[in-house]
Design a protein around this motif. Structure first.
Motif, PDB file in Angstrom:
ATOM      1  N   GLU A  44       0.841  -1.196   0.000  1.00 10.09           N
ATOM      2  CA  GLU A  44       0.000   0.000   0.000  1.00 10.09           C
ATOM      3  C   GLU A  44       0.872   1.241   0.000  1.00 10.09           C
ATOM      4  OE1 GLU A  44      -3.485   2.300   2.534  1.00 10.09           O
ATOM      5  OE2 GLU A  44      -2.889   0.282   3.133  1.00 10.09           O
ATOM      6  N   GLY A  45       0.469   2.226  -0.790  1.00  7.78           N
ATOM      7  CA  GLY A  45       1.192   3.490  -0.886  1.00  7.78           C
ATOM      8  C   GLY A  45       2.213   3.473  -2.013  1.00  7.78           C
ATOM      9  N   LEU A  46       2.921   4.573  -2.151  1.00  3.47           N
ATOM     10  CA  LEU A  46       3.841   4.744  -3.276  1.00  3.47           C
ATOM     11  C   LEU A  46       5.312   4.499  -2.920  1.00  3.47           C
ATOM     12  CD1 LEU A  46       2.195   7.926  -4.804  1.00  3.47           C
ATOM     13  CD2 LEU A  46       2.021   5.575  -5.640  1.00  3.47           C
ATOM     14  N   GLU A  47       5.631   4.379  -1.640  1.00  2.00           N
ATOM     15  CA  GLU A  47       7.035   4.261  -1.225  1.00  2.00           C
ATOM     16  C   GLU A  47       7.714   3.017  -1.817  1.00  2.00           C
ATOM     17  OE1 GLU A  47      10.315   5.944   0.169  1.00  2.00           O
ATOM     18  OE2 GLU A  47       8.332   6.858   0.269  1.00  2.00           O
ATOM     19  N   PHE A  48       7.015   1.889  -1.819  1.00  3.07           N
ATOM     20  CA  PHE A  48       7.580   0.659  -2.382  1.00  3.07           C
ATOM     21  C   PHE A  48       7.967   0.881  -3.846  1.00  3.07           C
ATOM     22  CE2 PHE A  48       7.199  -3.428  -4.583  1.00  3.07           C
ATOM     23  CZ  PHE A  48       7.986  -4.252  -3.785  1.00  3.07           C
ATOM     24  N   HIS A  49       7.110   1.556  -4.591  1.00  3.05           N
ATOM     25  CA  HIS A  49       7.348   1.791  -6.016  1.00  3.05           C
ATOM     26  C   HIS A  49       8.466   2.814  -6.243  1.00  3.05           C
ATOM     27  CE1 HIS A  49       3.697  -0.503  -6.487  1.00  3.05           C
ATOM     28  NE2 HIS A  49       3.148   0.291  -5.589  1.00  3.05           N
ATOM     29  N   LYS A  50       8.569   3.788  -5.322  1.00  4.88           N
ATOM     30  CA  LYS A  50       9.595   4.823  -5.448  1.00  4.88           C
ATOM     31  C   LYS A  50      11.001   4.217  -5.485  1.00  4.88           C
ATOM     32  CE  LYS A  50      10.925   9.335  -3.575  1.00  4.88           C
ATOM     33  NZ  LYS A  50      12.276   9.235  -4.079  1.00  4.88           N
ATOM     34  N   PHE A  51      11.217   3.152  -4.729  1.00  2.00           N
ATOM     35  CA  PHE A  51      12.519   2.485  -4.740  1.00  2.00           C
ATOM     36  C   PHE A  51      12.927   2.104  -6.170  1.00  2.00           C
ATOM     37  CE2 PHE A  51      14.973  -1.415  -4.978  1.00  2.00           C
ATOM     38  CZ  PHE A  51      16.068  -1.106  -4.197  1.00  2.00           C
ATOM     39  N   TYR A  52      12.005   1.551  -6.944  1.00  2.00           N
ATOM     40  CA  TYR A  52      12.320   1.132  -8.316  1.00  2.00           C
ATOM     41  C   TYR A  52      12.511   2.327  -9.239  1.00  2.00           C
ATOM     42  CZ  TYR A  52      11.477  -3.525  -6.687  1.00  2.00           C
ATOM     43  OH  TYR A  52      11.583  -4.691  -5.985  1.00  2.00           O
TER      44      TYR A  52
END
Length: 137
Positions: A45-53
């Motif tokens: 949930e959220g955008l932080e996980f995706h920001k890593f990529y």
């Protein structure tokens, strides 16, 4: 409206391919949920996980990258909600100059707020969003 959903999905994938996190955040809800290969079966949930990529993979390694949406099927769920299911083919060149194609199966749920479509959930099976995301290419 079905064409609006297809176009929004294409714009979202363009942001992913070009590593445009700012554009991605404008198209996605801040509480976006997802199931995807990179999350190893977990609901993110959220955008932080995706920001890593975006920070470490996308746009940096993906100079020769082409994505196609095949057989899009849009379900309209009222005036302000829709779901799209499709096959995503990604063509890319590896470090040795060999061409490859990856396939993933994706479903995205869209919600219109303030006359703007936002992705609120997606589920991707098959390959990661980038052939470089898992460091195998």
């Amino acid at each position: 409206r079905k064409q609006e959903i297809i176009k929004a999905t294409e714009q979202l994938i363009d942001c992913i391919n070009s590593g445009d996190f700012e554009g991605y955040t404008k198209i996605c809800d801040t509480h976006l949920t997802s199931f995807e290969p990179e999350a190893l079966g977990n609901l993110v949930e959220g955008l932080e996980f995706h920001k890593f990529y975006f920070d470490n993979v996308l746009g940096k390694n993906c100079k020769a990258l082409n994505t196609m949406i095949l057989s899009p099927h849009v379900h309209l769920l009222g005036d302000d909600a829709a779901c799209i299911a499709y096959i995503r083919l990604t063509q890319y060149m590896d470090k040795q100059g060999q061409a490859h194609t990856q396939q993933s199966e994706e479903t995205r749920v869209w919600h219109r707020r303030d006359n703007k479509w936002q992705c609120i959930h997606f589920h991707r099976s098959g390959s990661p969003s980038s052939p470089f995301a898992l460091g195998t290419k």
